[in-house]
Design a protein around this motif. Structure first.
Motif, PDB file in Angstrom:
ATOM      1  N   ARG A  57       0.835  -1.196   0.000  1.00  0.00           N
ATOM      2  CA  ARG A  57       0.000   0.000   0.000  1.00  0.00           C
ATOM      3  C   ARG A  57       0.874   1.252   0.000  1.00  0.00           C
ATOM      4  N   ILE A  62      -4.182   0.742  -3.001  1.00  0.00           N
ATOM      5  CA  ILE A  62      -4.041   1.909  -2.137  1.00  0.00           C
ATOM      6  C   ILE A  62      -5.089   1.926  -1.045  1.00  0.00           C
ATOM      7  N   LYS A  63      -6.214   1.301  -1.347  1.00  0.00           N
ATOM      8  CA  LYS A  63      -7.332   1.308  -0.390  1.00  0.00           C
ATOM      9  C   LYS A  63      -6.919   0.752   0.963  1.00  0.00           C
ATOM     10  N   GLU A  64      -7.223   1.525   1.989  1.00  0.00           N
ATOM     11  CA  GLU A  64      -6.913   1.089   3.350  1.00  0.00           C
ATOM     12  C   GLU A  64      -7.957   0.077   3.800  1.00  0.00           C
ATOM     13  N   TYR A  78       0.365   3.355 -10.320  1.00  0.00           N
ATOM     14  CA  TYR A  78      -0.108   2.782  -9.053  1.00  0.00           C
ATOM     15  C   TYR A  78      -1.413   2.040  -9.293  1.00  0.00           C
ATOM     16  N   ASP A  79      -1.669   1.103  -8.433  1.00  0.00           N
ATOM     17  CA  ASP A  79      -2.902   0.326  -8.516  1.00  0.00           C
ATOM     18  C   ASP A  79      -3.893   0.887  -7.489  1.00  0.00           C
ATOM     19  N   PRO A  80      -4.980   1.499  -7.960  1.00  0.00           N
ATOM     20  CA  PRO A  80      -5.921   2.130  -7.020  1.00  0.00           C
ATOM     21  C   PRO A  80      -6.461   1.141  -6.004  1.00  0.00           C
ATOM     22  N   LYS A  83       1.836   7.132  -6.495  1.00  0.00           N
ATOM     23  CA  LYS A  83       0.818   8.143  -6.765  1.00  0.00           C
ATOM     24  C   LYS A  83       1.325   9.537  -6.385  1.00  0.00           C
ATOM     25  N   LYS A  84       1.873   9.612  -5.189  1.00  0.00           N
ATOM     26  CA  LYS A  84       2.330  10.899  -4.662  1.00  0.00           C
ATOM     27  C   LYS A  84       3.443  11.491  -5.528  1.00  0.00           C
ATOM     28  N   HIS A  98       2.496   1.817  -3.402  1.00  0.00           N
ATOM     29  CA  HIS A  98       1.615   2.378  -4.418  1.00  0.00           C
ATOM     30  C   HIS A  98       1.174   3.798  -4.098  1.00  0.00           C
ATOM     31  N   LYS A  99       1.039   4.078  -2.830  1.00  0.00           N
ATOM     32  CA  LYS A  99       0.742   5.455  -2.430  1.00  0.00           C
ATOM     33  C   LYS A  99       1.893   6.376  -2.824  1.00  0.00           C
ATOM     34  N   THR A 100       3.111   5.859  -2.651  1.00  0.00           N
ATOM     35  CA  THR A 100       4.279   6.667  -2.996  1.00  0.00           C
ATOM     36  C   THR A 100       4.329   6.915  -4.499  1.00  0.00           C
TER      37      THR A 100
END
Length: 858
Positions: A709, A794-796, A789-791, A716-717, A712-714
């Motif tokens: 996670r 990313i989901k928490e 990134y894979d959305p 995106k950021k 992938h967040k990174t």
RNA sequence: GGGCAGGUGGCGGAACGGUAUACGCGUAGGUCUCAAAAACCUAUGGAGGCAACUCCUUGAGGGUUCAAAUCCCUCUCUGCCCACCA
């Protein structure tokens, strides 16, 4: 662990990139084009300043990023090599400017290359190269042919130290004085014959194409809507505003006031007695005003000290000597005095001279005062003290009548006191038959009533391009006694800048003393003629360089129409905010001119998809790096940081990362040598990660969802931050990911690869080294696809639900991501801590923000 | 005088209605070492408390809101730009 030898490794990749021409921009590529423009530097003798690489690194990151996103990127470098500093430096060290420029460029190029910027070096240009300035001369001739380059006598800004003329844009204010932008000597006014470029012909389009601005949009408008509102230009709002202000458009009217003097009264009497027909035309003073509606309130006129009616005493002013003394004094005033005395409105009345207000037919006095400028409008104003603050100050000081003619409320029970009246619109009062009319309408009705003309007035004046110095482009013109001014035939271009023994400024152009250069034949009649000895302002050189990059080796034309149209317009340009009114305005003018002449056609693969008359679509400014002491870096303060030393000690990647990490790109930050260490540690840890972790390196993905996670967040950021130029937070996100990677027992190789790709634009040398030598790839990183990134990843699954009681944070709890309000409420109200606060009370209100918090009010 | 941007720990900054101080620098303590550097680990806005915890804190003051660094008003300071453009 293998030591990271940045010197060896950075050099290795720089050489390979260069030798294999890996950053060549392919004109025929099938990929969508992206034109990224770098401000080409003025190669000074001092060499690179740490401020240069800040803008350059940002652009290089962006260019590399765009390549990885599948664009064919045009990104090149060149040298704005003509100009005064080089010439002055050459004089100081007793060398030829040509040699000095050559050495400076060599040094600049060496430094720039050590940073590993991904330029297409095959497109390198140099404005002092005859192959380039041939086309600058060609451009000048095209302008001349269209009547847009002309010679005129005009008052010019003269720099006594540099012994040359300066454009208005090159005169800056310092300590209240008008000084030369370059050498800071005080500028004097001098009357001279000059070459001008008629930028004023393009003034409406230069305003229009900036777009309407976003002032009408509210804060919630999307970024896209804002861009559309600006037309196709994505420029900082302040830059658009400054350019508009510089052009300074105002709409108003020209009104004529008849002049009565002792002398004209005598003429009148003589006329009456002799019954002659009227052969003496009456004298008029014409004024420009944006408020013709206030004409009934004009209680006196004011002439500027430069006004031609008082140049000689044709009016028969009785106190002419006093007037002359005033004019002399006004002329001698320095900028500082003008500024401090701005509130203290001085002036002298012209005795024996009256003007007739064409609306009221009243006789009103005429004054001369230096609060009226000779260079704007007609050099004379009608003064309406009730509706103009300056006129009010003047009228109060000199006891002149004040008459209010526009009332903000109508019918007016009580009109506001005078000093509140000034600029507002309203309804006419005390204005004869116009009483009651809306002032906006009355503007043109009153103008018509007195036979005035509507007029649009601009502050901007034509661009003065003559320079009386040596180190510049010779103006390709020939002066023939018979034929006048004749352009050099295009087949004879370039007019080469000759090598002169003595090129020092003497107040007249150095080229004028070279007989060999000056003497020539007229291309028209073949008779004896002389070449133009002046050289062009270097801003002409830089007003079209971005076009030359699209086709830098063309020897038939400045650029091929198709190539230029393929790459243009520039998609992204990073430039210092100081260029807002100079280079940017000139470049826009030249692009529009070349467009009109058919040298540019529709844009090729650009986002505009159609015609372009604007050279630069997206523009951003780079913030200045200041010294560690918070002061601007300068040699005299001793706070200059030398990039050569830095490169020697920590290498290019570290400097790049540090400069991007300092803070927001468009803001200035003080240099912090300690801070460089942070960037160095970061990269060292990236390097070490593999060596330490190769035992941990795992071919397979682990099931660590938390790590996945974050990864992938990174992605995106970092992606979003490069797009928006928030490099500091992009690096911070990579640091957070690195911290986490170090903690992993088993680090998937794939993850490490993705990280290296994200890092590649920022620290390209280290990334390339890892990619090839450790991860064993054969491709170059910029040929790789940018990570996506894979959305879903990313989901928490869980989040921390913050619990507020009566508006204060009191508790928090980990909950499942999909939790409903009812579930959350039940869970929270059951918590001991919450119960302790509630003490059995029933909540009055519960606010639930999914994924964030629950707020209980009781 | 006008316009624009901004004021957050010791410092650069992050967050831009929803746990203020992410990330980095610095500092302190520790590990390693004969020692030091480097590296690594821990702590680090302020006040109080043995503690769990409580209170205060985003230039100052007021307002809106369940909730404000963030939105609104007043003031203040700093930086940049423009400066009598009728």
């Amino acid at each position: 662990m293998i030591k990271y030898d940045f010197k060896k490794i950075e050099k290795k990749w720089q050489e390979r990139w260069l030798d294999e021409k890996v950053f060549r921009a392919d004109d025929k590529s099938k990929k969508p084009k992206f034109y990224q423009l770098e401000t080409f530097p003025y190669p000074s003798a001092e060499g690179l300043h740490v401020g240069h690489p800040k803008g350059y690194t940002a652009e290089d990151i962006h260019a590399r990023f765009m390549r990885m996103r599948g664009y064919e990127v045009l990104y090149a470098m060149g040298w704005d090599a003509f100009g005064l500093p080089t010439e002055n430096y050459a004089i100081k060290v007793g060398k030829n400017p040509k040699e000095v420029a050559k050495a400076n460029i060599k040094n600049f190029k060496r430094q720039v290359q050590m940073f590993g910027f991904s330029y297409d070096w095959d497109r390198e240009i140099n404005t002092s190269d005859p192959e380039y300035y041939k086309w600058t001369q060609w451009l000048f001739i095209q302008l001349f042919k269209k009547g847009l380059a002309y010679r005129a006598k005009a008052k010019v800004n003269w720099c006594p130290k540099d012994m040359t003329v300066l454009a208005n844009e090159q005169v800056v204010q310092q300590n209240g004085k008008n000084v030369c932008e370059r050498c800071k000597s005080e500028v004097v006014q001098k009357e001279m014959e000059q070459w001008f470029l008629k930028i004023t012909d393009y003034v409406e389009r230069l305003i229009e194409d900036l777009g309407p601005g976003t002032a009408t949009l509210d804060a919630t408008a999307s970024k896209k809507a804002k861009v559309e509102a600006r037309g196709s230009l994505d420029w900082p709002e302040a830059t658009i505003k400054r350019q508009k202000d510089w052009i300074g458009k105002s709409e108003g009217a020209l009104l004529k006031f008849e002049v009565r003097t002792d002398r004209s009264d005598r003429t009148l009497q003589a006329k009456r007695s002799s019954k002659q027909s009227d052969r003496t035309t009456p004298t008029f003073i014409e004024v420009f005003t944006t408020r013709p509606d206030t004409l009934f309130g004009a209680t006196y006129l004011v002439l500027s000290p430069e006004h031609k009616l008082i140049g000689n005493n044709e009016l028969g002013i009785r106190n002419y000597e006093e007037i002359q003394r005033y004019i002399e004094k006004a002329k001698r005033k320095t900028g500082l005095e003008r500024m401090t005395e701005a509130k203290d409105k001085t002036g002298v009345e012209l005795e024996g001279v009256k003007a007739i207000n064409p609306a009221t037919k009243e006789e009103i006095p005429v004054w001369v005062a230096d609060y009226v400028l000779g260079s704007y409008g007609t050099g004379a104003i009608m003064a309406v003290p009730a509706h103009d603050e300056r006129d009010f100050d003047f009228a109060t000081k000199h006891n002149l009548p004040i008459r209010m003619v526009v009332c903000p409320h109508y019918p007016a029970p009580t009109c506001p006191v005078l000093d509140e009246a000034y600029l507002g619109e309203g309804h006419m009062v005390d204005s004869g038959k116009f009483d009651g009319m809306e002032s906006e309408k009355a503007k043109w009705e009153i103008t018509k009533f007195v036979g005035g003309k509507r007029k649009v007035q601009y502050k901007i004046r034509d661009w003065s391009v003559s320079r009386q110095r040596y180190w510049g482009v010779p103006i390709p013109m020939i002066h023939c006694e018979k034929c006048g001014i004749v352009p050099v035939p295009e087949r004879d271009l370039p007019v080469l800048l000759p090598d002169l023994e003595d090129y020092r400024p003497k107040g007249k152009p150095p080229l004028a003393s070279s007989e060999k250069f000056i003497k020539t034949k007229c291309p028209k009649c073949g008779g004896e003629a002389e070449r133009e000895p002046e050289t062009l302002d270097t801003f002409v050189d830089s007003a079209w360089y971005y076009l030359r990059y699209t086709d830098p080796h063309n020897d038939k034309m400045p650029f091929d129409k198709l190539r230029a149209s393929h790459w243009m317009p520039v998609d992204f340009y990073v430039i210092g905010a100081e260029h807002t009114v100079l280079h940017l305005l000139y470049s826009r003018f030249i692009t529009k001119f070349l467009h009109d002449e058919g040298y540019l056609s529709s844009g090729g693969g650009s986002a505009t998809g159609g015609k372009f008359q604007e050279p630069f679509l997206k523009l951003r400014h780079v913030g200045l790096i200041i010294g560690a002491d918070g002061q601007k870096m300068s040699k005299s303060r001793g706070n200059v940081v030398n990039p050569d030393e830095l490169l020697e000690v920590v290498g290019a990647d570290v400097v790049r990362v540090y400069e991007m990490f300092m803070g927001p790109f468009d803001q200035g930050q003080p240099w912090d040598t300690q801070g460089v260490l942070g960037a160095e540690r970061f990269l060292q840890r990236v390097w070490k990660l593999y060596s330490d972790a190769n035992i941990r390196m795992h071919a397979n993905d682990t099931n660590n969802a938390n790590f996945g996670r974050l990864l992938h967040k990174t992605i995106k950021k970092v992606t979003e931050d490069i797009e928006t130029l928030n490099f500091n937070t992009a690096i911070s996100a990579m640091m957070i990911l690195l911290n986490e990677m170090e903690k992993q027992d088993k680090l998937p190789v794939k993850s490490y690869e993705l990280f290296v790709k994200l890092l590649a634009p920022f620290a390209p040398h280290m990334a390339e080294e890892i990619w090839h030598e450790i991860l064993d790839h054969k491709t170059y990183l910029h040929e790789e696809k940018w990570p996506e990134y894979d959305p879903k990843l990313i989901k928490e699954e869980k989040f921390t639900l913050v619990i507020q009681i009566n508006g204060r944070v009191r508790d928090s709890v980990e909950v499942e991501a999909g939790i409903s309000q009812a579930e959350a409420e039940k869970l929270v109200l059951a918590r001991e801590k919450v119960r302790a606060y509630l003490k059995g009370a029933k909540p009055k209100k519960v606010i639930y923000v999914p994924g964030r918090l629950i707020s209980i009010i009781f």
